[in-house]
Design a protein around this motif. Structure first.
Motif, mmCIF file in Angstrom:
data_model
loop_
_atom_site.group_PDB
_atom_site.id
_atom_site.type_symbol
_atom_site.label_atom_id
_atom_site.label_comp_id
_atom_site.label_asym_id
_atom_site.label_seq_id
_atom_site.Cartn_x
_atom_site.Cartn_y
_atom_site.Cartn_z
ATOM 1 N N THR A 87 0.766 -1.222 -0.063
ATOM 2 C CA THR A 87 0.052 0.066 0.105
ATOM 3 C C THR A 87 0.818 1.327 0.102
ATOM 4 O OG1 THR A 87 -0.112 -0.317 2.414
ATOM 5 C CG2 THR A 87 -1.933 -1.026 1.237
ATOM 6 N N ASN A 88 2.082 1.112 0.389
ATOM 7 C CA ASN A 88 2.996 2.317 0.605
ATOM 8 C C ASN A 88 4.110 1.879 -0.180
ATOM 9 O OD1 ASN A 88 4.815 4.110 1.276
ATOM 10 N ND2 ASN A 88 3.729 4.626 3.602
ATOM 11 N N HIS A 90 7.053 3.517 -0.142
ATOM 12 C CA HIS A 90 8.236 3.678 0.692
ATOM 13 C C HIS A 90 8.639 2.559 1.500
ATOM 14 C CE1 HIS A 90 8.775 7.894 0.410
ATOM 15 N NE2 HIS A 90 7.476 8.120 0.478
ATOM 16 N N ALA A 91 7.596 1.549 1.830
ATOM 17 C CA ALA A 91 7.732 0.348 2.491
ATOM 18 C C ALA A 91 8.934 -0.524 1.958
ATOM 19 C CB ALA A 91 6.496 -0.439 2.535
ATOM 20 N N SER A 94 13.079 0.419 2.125
ATOM 21 C CA SER A 94 13.507 0.074 3.252
ATOM 22 C C SER A 94 14.612 -1.010 2.981
ATOM 23 C CB SER A 94 12.637 -0.217 4.504
ATOM 24 O OG SER A 94 12.022 -1.426 3.987
ATOM 25 N N GLN A 211 5.600 -4.834 7.905
ATOM 26 C CA GLN A 211 5.002 -3.940 9.185
ATOM 27 C C GLN A 211 5.637 -2.445 9.044
ATOM 28 O OE1 GLN A 211 5.800 -6.103 12.711
ATOM 29 N NE2 GLN A 211 4.505 -7.748 12.263
ATOM 30 N N PHE A 212 5.465 -2.064 7.713
ATOM 31 C CA PHE A 212 6.241 -0.500 7.710
ATOM 32 C C PHE A 212 5.226 0.512 8.255
ATOM 33 C CE2 PHE A 212 6.719 3.129 5.206
ATOM 34 C CZ PHE A 212 8.106 3.553 5.461
ATOM 35 N N ASP A 213 3.894 0.134 8.138
ATOM 36 C CA ASP A 213 3.147 1.007 8.430
ATOM 37 C C ASP A 213 2.813 1.085 10.086
ATOM 38 O OD1 ASP A 213 2.474 1.939 6.125
ATOM 39 O OD2 ASP A 213 0.822 0.516 5.774
ATOM 40 N N LEU A 214 3.407 0.168 10.864
ATOM 41 C CA LEU A 214 3.473 0.360 12.278
ATOM 42 C C LEU A 214 4.269 1.410 13.056
ATOM 43 C CD1 LEU A 214 3.032 -3.336 13.391
ATOM 44 C CD2 LEU A 214 1.224 -1.682 13.248
ATOM 45 N N ARG A 215 5.331 1.539 12.064
ATOM 46 C CA ARG A 215 6.649 2.468 12.580
ATOM 47 C C ARG A 215 6.979 2.528 13.934
ATOM 48 N NH1 ARG A 215 6.342 6.420 7.751
ATOM 49 N NH2 ARG A 215 4.781 5.782 6.639
#
Ligand SMILES: Nc1ncnc2c1ncn2[C@@H]1O[C@H](COP(=O)(O)OP(=O)(O)OP(=O)(O)O)[C@@H](O)[C@H]1O
Ligand SMILES: Nc1ncnc2c1ncn2[C@@H]1O[C@H](COP(=O)(O)OP(=O)(O)OP(=O)(O)O)[C@@H](O)[C@H]1O
Ligand SMILES: [Mg+2]
Ligand SMILES: [Mg+2]
Lengths: 429, 429
Positions: A87-88, A90-91, A94, A211-215
Motif C-alpha cells: 500500500t505504501n 516507501h515500505a 527500506s 510492518q512498515f506502517d506500524l512505524r
C-alpha cells in the motif's frame, strides 16, 4: 622418495561428496514445473519441502524458491509472501538499507519487488542462495523420521556449538544495529546452516516491509532483538520449538542443568528487559562473551586453513586438466593423419609416444598397468617442465628416445601453438 | 542458456598464481646442496635469505630450513640454533607441552632435538612449514629495494589491519596462557604472514629450552608477553624496527597522531606494567578489544567463503581430470590395435569418435576449433551422464551415430572395467 597416494591427488571423499551434492542441488531444475517465470528470474525450484502453509512469522504464508537471474545467470533464493498487497511505496525502499550490509552471518539481501505472476499479489525478496542450506529448526529440533527414531527429538547440542552460534548471531546483530536497523526476525526456522557450524540470519528486512506502517521505534525493535536472540538460544538448548516455549523460567532452569552457569547467565541476560531509560547494547553483550568469540575466530581460521589446503591440492588437477585438453587436441588428429610430418615425426611424434608412455603402460605379461599415480606424476612433470629425462619407445620397439620433460613441454607448446595459428580460438588454455 | 566463460572454469588468476608460487616453493630442492642430511629429515633448503647472523633474539644465531620428513614425506620447517649445547635433558622436554596447542595463530611445534650433522652442536626445532611465509618485519618494516625505492620505508599499515593483527595475537596468547605457558617471543621478526592479513607467532618454545636453567616464574613471563605484544604493535604502527624503538613515550605520541585513541590506549595498556600483586590477564584484554575481534571473525568467515567458492569451482576440474585419464587409458591402445573388435567397434569405437568430437573439431574451412568451453562442457556432461544426445561421425564421414551421454558414460565404464580386469591396479579412478 615419497610417492603420494591416490587420495592425495583428489579431495577427501567426504568434502568432495558434500560439494558434489551442493553442485547438484545448484544445478537441479524441474522439467515441467508449474511455477511461473518472473520478469528477471526463471527456472524456479521450490525449496520448502514441507509444503506447510505457515503465516506465524510474517503474518503471510511464505514460500522459498531457487531461481536463476536472467541477467547474470547466477542463482538466487527468492522468498515469496503470498497475498501481500503493497500500500505504501516507501515500505519496499527500506530494503535498500539492508543491501549495504555484507556480513558473514547474514544472508545477503539484494532486492524486493511485488509480482502477480503467481496468480495473487505477492511480495518477493531476493537473497543469496546457499545450496543445501537447512534451518536450525530442521537440523536440531525437527524429529528425525528417517531412521525409525520418528518420535525421538535429536540429541542435545554441545555447549561449544551453542557458543559458536551465539558468537555468529552476535556478529550479525552487531552489523545490523551499527547501521541503525533491527534484525526483527531471529528464529530457529529463520536461521540457516550453510557449512559445518556456520549459520546465517535468513529473513531480515521482511518485517521492515510488511510492518512498515506500524512505524515502531528502532530502539524498541533492537531491544526486542536481544529477547528473540535469547529465546532462540533457549529453544536450541532445550530442544523446544518456539511455539512450545511457554514457560521461560522453567526452560532456563532445565537448560541450567545441562549447561554451564555462564551459558545460562548469558541467555538470562538476553531475555531480561532493561529498565528504561537504560538500553542494552550489542557492544556490551559482545564484551561479555569475548572469550567465546575468540574461540569461534580460531575455529573459523582453522576452517579457512582446511579449505586452503584442499584448494592447494585441487590446483594441480586444474593444471593437469588443461594439459590433457592440449594433448587431446594434438594427438591423433584426423586431418593430419596422412601428413606424417605432422603426426609421425618430430614434435608430434614425441607427444604421441609420450601419450603411450603415460596412459598405455603394460606389465611384463602385457597386461595394462592403470596407475593413476604414474599418470599424474608424468603430467605434473610435463607441466613443470623438469629436467628429468624419460625413455620413449616407438610402438615397433625399434627406436628409443631419451628426452627431458623440459623438451617435451617445449614441443607441446610448439605443436599446440601451430594448432592455434589455424584456429580463431584457443585462448584460455 | 548461460555459458560460462573460460575464467569460470579455473581459479581466478591472482589466487591461482599465488597458490602456484606456494606449490613451487614447496617443491623446490637444491641439487648440490651443502646442507647435511639429518636422521629423520632430508632435502634441506635454507629459508633465511638474508644470511644475517643474528643472535639477538635467542642468544644464539638461528637458521631456518625447509625439510622433508623421511618418515612421512611431509614438509617441515626446521629452526636450528647454532652452537647450542644441551646441558639439561629436562630442558628439551618442555617442548612436549607446546605440542598440545593447536591454535590458528601459532605455528605448530612438533619436536626438538640436538644434532651434530652441521659440524657444531645444534638445537633443532621442528615446526609446520608455511610456503612463502614472510615475517612481519619483512612485509612492513624492511625497506623495499626492488623498485628503486631503496631507502623508503613501506607505507603505513591501515588501522583495520593492525586490529586484525591484535585480535590474532590475542587469540594465540590466550591459548598459550590457558595451558600455563608464555609466548616469550613476540617480535616483528618472529611473526609470519601466511595468507592475506593472516599471522602466526613463529618461535614460541625456543626460549623455554634455551633459558630453561633460569627458571623464571611463569607469571612474570606472561606479564612480559603483554609488554612484548605492545612493543610489537608500536613497531608496526610507527614503522620502526625493534632495535630502534628506544623512546616508548615518543613512539606512542607519534602513533597517536596517525591512529585512533582507542588503538593508542590499547597499546598503552599492553605496555604499562600492573602494580603487583595485580596481574594483567589475557581475558581482560580480550574483553577490551571484543568489538574488533568480532570484525576479525567476520573477515575470517568471509575468507573461508571465498575459498569455499573457489574449491566448488575447482571440483569440476578434478572430475574432468579423472575422466580424461580414463579416456587416455582406453583410446589408441597399441596392444588392441590389430584387434578391431576392441578399438574400432562397439564401445571403444564410440569412445574414439567421442574423443574426436571433443578434441578434434574443425570449422568449415577445416581449421582446428580449439574451444575450451566446448571441451569442458562435453566432458562435464559425460561425467554426469546426461540424457542429451550428440551425433558422432566416423572419420570417413560415411556413418553417423546418435548417442546420449548416458550411453557413452556406460560404455566408458565398460571399456575401462575391462582394462581393469587385466590390470592389478586401477583403483582410485
Ligand atoms: N537463502 C537460502 N538459500 C538456500 N536455501 C534456503 C534459503 N533460505 C531457505 N532455504 C531453504 O528453504 C527451506 C524453507 O525455508 P523457510 O524459511 O520457509 O523455512 P520453513 O521451515 O519452511 O519455515 P516456515 O514454516 O516459517 O515457512 C529451508 O529449509 C531451506 O532448506
Ligand atoms: N614456519 C615457517 N614456514 C615457512 N617459512 C618460514 C617459517 N618460519 C620462518 N620462515 C622463513 O624463514 C625466514 C627467516 O626466518 P627468521 O625467523 O630467521 O627471520 P629473520 O628475518 O632471519 O630474523 P633473524 O634475524 O632473527 O634470524 C623468514 O623470513 C621466512 O621467510
Ligand atoms: Mg517455509
Ligand atoms: Mg634468520
Amino acid at each position: 622418495p615419497y610417492h603420494r597416494m591416490t587420495h592425495d591427488f583428489f579431495l577427501p571423499e567426504k568434502l568432495r561428496e558434500e560439494l558434489q551434492r551442493k553442485a547438484e542441488a545448484s544445478l537441479q531444475i524441474i522439467p515441467n514445473s508449474q511455477l511461473p517465470q518472473l520478469d528477471n528470474y526463471h527456472s524456479l525450484v521450490a525449496l520448502d519441502t514441507t509444503h506447510r502453509k505457515n503465516a506465524n512469522i510474517f503474518g503471510y504464508p511464505s514460500w522459498v524458491y531457487k531461481a536463476t537471474s536472467s541477467k547474470t545467470g547466477n542463482l538466487y533464493c527468492l522468498r515469496r509472501l503470498e497475498g501481500f498487497r503493497l500500500t505504501n511505496e516507501h515500505a519496499i525502499r527500506s530494503v535498500k538499507e539492508w543491501r549495504k550490509i555484507d556480513n558473514a552471518n547474514l544472508v545477503t539481501i539484494h532486492d524486493a519487488f511485488t509480482a502477480r505472476a503467481f496468480g495473487d499479489s505477492s511480495l518477493i525478496f531476493v537473497q543469496d542462495y546457499h545450496p543445501l542450506a537447512k534451518t536450525l529448526a530442521d537440523v536440531h529440533l525437527t524429529p528425525n523420521s528417517s531412521h525409525g527414531t520418528r518420535f525421538l527429538p535429536k540429541g542435545p547440542i554441545s555447549e561449544g556449538v551453542l557458543w559458536a552460534y551465539i558468537s555468529q548471531i552476535a556478529n550479525a546483530v552487531k552489523a545490523i544495529h551499527a547501521i541503525n536497523l533491527a534484525a526483527r526476525c531471529i528464529d530457529v526456522s529463520k536461521i540457516i546452516l550453510t557449512d559445518k557450524n556456520r549459520i546465517r540470519l535468513n529473513a531480515c528486512s521482511v518485517l521492515d516491509v510488511v510492518q512498515f506502517d506500524l512505524r515502531r521505534p528502532i530502539q524498541e525493535l533492537q531491544q526486542e532483538d536481544f529477547m528473540q536472540f535469547g529465546r532462540t538460544m533457549l529453544c536450541l538448548a532445550t530442544s523446544t520449538l518456539p511455539v512450545h516455549l511457554t514457560n521461560l523460567n522453567a526452560s532456563v532452569e532445565q537448560m541450567g542443568r545441562a549447561y554451564s552457569a555462564e551459558l545460562r547467565d548469558t541467555i538470562v541476560w538476553l531475555l531480561t528487559p532493561q529498565q528504561a531509560p537504560t538500553q542494552k547494547t550489542i557492544d556490551e553483550f559482545v564484551r561479555c562473551i569475548a572469550g567465546h568469540i575468540v574461540t569461534t575466530l580460531d575455529e573459523s581460521q582453522h576452517r579457512a586453513d582446511e579449505l586452503n589446503t584442499e584448494l592447494f591440492r585441487e590446483l594441480e588437477n586444474g593444471r593437469i586438466a588443461r594439459l590433457m585438453l592440449k594433448l587431446g587436441a594434438i594427438n591423433e588428429r584426423q586431418e593430419f593423419e596422412g601428413d606424417r610430418s605432422w603426426s609421425e615425426n618430430g614434435e608430434r611424434y614425441m607427444l604421441k609416444l609420450f601419450r603411450d608412455y603415460v596412459f598405455h603402460q603394460v606389465d611384463s605379461n602385457g597386461n595394462p598397468v592403470l596407475d593413476i599415480g604414474h599418470m599424474m606424476r608424468c603430467l605434473s612433470r610435463l607441466d613443470a617442465g623438469t629436467d628429468e629425462r624419460i625413455c620413449l619407445t616407438s610402438r615397433d620397439e625399434q627406436t628409443s628416445f631419451l628426452i627431458s620433460y623440459k623438451e617435451l613441454k617445449k614441443q607441446l607448446g610448439n605443436a599446440f601453438g601451430e594448432l592455434q595459428k589455424g584456429s580463431k580460438q584457443g585462448r584460455g588454455f
